[in-house]
Scaffold this motif. Sequence first.
Motif, mmCIF file in Angstrom:
data_model
loop_
_atom_site.group_PDB
_atom_site.id
_atom_site.type_symbol
_atom_site.label_atom_id
_atom_site.label_comp_id
_atom_site.label_asym_id
_atom_site.label_seq_id
_atom_site.Cartn_x
_atom_site.Cartn_y
_atom_site.Cartn_z
ATOM 1 N N GLY A 1 0.884 -1.256 0.180
ATOM 2 C CA GLY A 1 0.088 -0.052 -0.134
ATOM 3 C C GLY A 1 1.115 1.443 -0.117
ATOM 4 N N CYS A 2 0.254 2.316 -0.207
ATOM 5 C CA CYS A 2 0.974 3.645 -0.267
ATOM 6 C C CYS A 2 -0.019 4.764 -0.005
ATOM 7 N N PRO A 3 0.303 5.698 0.754
ATOM 8 C CA PRO A 3 -0.383 6.706 1.163
ATOM 9 C C PRO A 3 -0.801 7.821 0.153
ATOM 10 N N TYR A 4 0.125 7.737 -0.960
ATOM 11 C CA TYR A 4 -0.192 8.887 -2.081
ATOM 12 C C TYR A 4 -1.288 8.406 -2.941
ATOM 13 N N GLN A 5 -1.704 9.348 -3.723
ATOM 14 C CA GLN A 5 -2.655 9.016 -4.958
ATOM 15 C C GLN A 5 -2.403 9.544 -6.170
ATOM 16 N N ALA B 1 10.893 3.668 -3.689
ATOM 17 C CA ALA B 1 10.490 4.784 -2.427
ATOM 18 C C ALA B 1 10.376 6.250 -3.421
ATOM 19 N N THR B 2 9.570 6.874 -2.667
ATOM 20 C CA THR B 2 9.056 8.208 -3.164
ATOM 21 C C THR B 2 10.545 9.276 -3.146
ATOM 22 N N LEU B 3 10.569 10.147 -4.045
ATOM 23 C CA LEU B 3 11.720 10.823 -4.020
ATOM 24 C C LEU B 3 11.981 11.843 -2.981
ATOM 25 N N GLU C 1 -2.035 10.212 -9.898
ATOM 26 C CA GLU C 1 -3.229 9.923 -10.931
ATOM 27 C C GLU C 1 -3.295 8.666 -11.720
ATOM 28 N N PHE C 2 -2.144 8.181 -12.062
ATOM 29 C CA PHE C 2 -1.948 7.016 -12.987
ATOM 30 C C PHE C 2 -1.937 5.675 -12.136
ATOM 31 N N CYS C 3 -1.652 5.797 -10.813
ATOM 32 C CA CYS C 3 -1.252 4.355 -10.147
ATOM 33 C C CYS C 3 -2.421 3.520 -9.554
ATOM 34 N N GLN D 1 -0.908 15.043 -9.397
ATOM 35 C CA GLN D 1 -0.900 14.705 -7.948
ATOM 36 C C GLN D 1 0.302 14.069 -7.258
ATOM 37 N N LYS D 2 1.372 14.355 -8.122
ATOM 38 C CA LYS D 2 2.622 13.837 -7.536
ATOM 39 C C LYS D 2 3.634 14.933 -7.053
ATOM 40 N N ASP D 3 2.873 15.845 -6.225
ATOM 41 C CA ASP D 3 3.669 17.245 -5.754
ATOM 42 C C ASP D 3 4.731 16.858 -4.897
HETATM 43 S S1 SF4 Z 1 3.134 6.085 -8.109
HETATM 44 FE FE1 SF4 Z 1 2.288 7.472 -6.053
HETATM 45 S S2 SF4 Z 1 0.652 6.237 -5.346
HETATM 46 FE FE2 SF4 Z 1 1.710 4.822 -6.712
HETATM 47 S S3 SF4 Z 1 3.265 3.705 -5.246
HETATM 48 FE FE3 SF4 Z 1 4.308 5.703 -6.022
HETATM 49 S S4 SF4 Z 1 3.998 7.323 -4.702
HETATM 50 FE FE4 SF4 Z 1 2.364 5.896 -4.284
#
Ligand code: SF4
Length: 528
Positions: free
Chosen positions: A188-192, A268-270, A194-196, A306-308
């Motif tokens: 799971g991932c807390p972000y959203q 991981a996110t940047l 748009e494409f994911c 939405q990847k701010d």
């Molecule tokens: S693309 Fe965005 S929503 Fe998908 S796993 Fe990565 S950070 Fe999370």
Amino acid sequence: MRAEGIETVRRILCVFPRYTSSFGTFEYAYPLTDGVQAFMPPQGLLLIAAYLPANWPVRFIDENIRPASKEDFEWAEAVFVSGMHIQRQHMNDICRRAHAFDLAVAIGGPSVSACPDYYPSFDYLHVGELGDATDDLIARLASDPSRPERQVVLRTAERVAMTDFPIPAYELAEVKRYFLGSIQYSSGCPYQCEFCDIPGLYGRNPRLKSPQQITAELDRLLECGVTGSVYFVDDNFIGNRKAALDLLPHLVEWQKKTGYVMRLACEATLNIAKRPEILEKMREAFFVTIFCGIETPDPDALKAMQKDHNMMVPILEGVRTINSYGMEVVSGIIMGLDTDKPETGEALLAFVDESRIPLLTINLLQALPQTPLWDRLMRENRLIEDDSRDSNVDFLLPYDQVVDSWKKCMGVAFEPEKLYARYQHQVDFTYANRIKVPVTPEQKSWANIKRGLIMLRNIFWKIGVLGDYKKVFWKFALPRLRHGDIEGLISVAMIAHHLIMFARLASVGHHNASNYSIRLREAAVPAE
Ligand code: SF4
């Protein structure tokens, strides 16, 4: 934990489908190895195999290594299949072959969970994660393994807590045939973005295993013969930052205990670049690579998708920070965004040069079901079902222009001179920042030395003698040899070779422009 209370014995054949040739699976590197044939052991299917009742015999076949045979199907009483969208045709092909033996076939995993409609021929659809649907499936097969009259759809309402997950049945897989080992800590991932489809499929509140489960899994991987690189397949290793911080000291301790026998990698996110306390521990735990979905260097595009969170630090600064902890950044890039302009390709190539990131997976935007992007494009009537295209998105720029731009970027970004220059930068400014790890008895063993010699022979012969970019190769290789950095040389030469060969073919239209495209260029696995 595993399913309990089942007396009847059933023989289950778990079959993992072939991948279509893809940038991220490194198959052009395999001929340089000592027998690697597939990318990573599949977590999902090996997890289910481990969860089945202890008295059920299980056979696991990865069709990237060998196809399931007539004898396998004759042995089995039911067949389990799992995979991603990109493996859809191959999954349906396995189902067809199993039905030729009148076997019931169940499918689970991310693709069927997002799109049950893709799989009309299967007898059982297992939608969702390990949970009550899995218990239901096991109970149904225990009472009657024959094919049901019509398709049965089982949806997980109650998931098994990840702390109760058994160790995936790594012992069933030929782990030495894989390019990388795999392990999973969270889901799971807390972000959203748009494409994911990850938040839609697995939730926004990451679920976790315990650190003790992870070290036990690492022990098991080691027992099974995995050394070298192990990839955390978590969608976002810092989806729960506190959990990452809880795990890391255990990884450090495990690495110290075993002599740093594994090189670790994750996604991981940047914005991890803003967390020096995590990066420092990752360095100590010998993480050497982080895949970051940078997606695009264009701030407007990041905002629109939405990847701010990618902009919490300037992108290049974030990459440099990660590099300063000894970790190479691998980047995902998307082309065909609504914000793209005719000059986007040039801007991307400038970013590749500036970031010095060697490995970027550059794909065309694809709308996946169960994503905000899918919903928006559906509303805008911009989803196209046409297998001859490399994307199901009706781009705002002309389709041919987007695909040509992608081909050009692939061709230029992975020219041997440019790619090896980026790797040289990594040697000087990233790898130099890694901790110095001891040489383990395993590394000094004759088996390992022999392995290295085989790979060196293949690399020297196929690239250094026969290769058409041999000058570029030797310019990089000779200083590495003088420094005694054989492992580093082998690792760069193998990955670079794959990238160069794949990109060359992609730039003339021989590979898909999207990882998710269902367009196939290889024959399906022949039925036996
Ligand atoms: S693309 Fe965005 S929503 Fe998908 S796993 Fe990565 S950070 Fe999370």
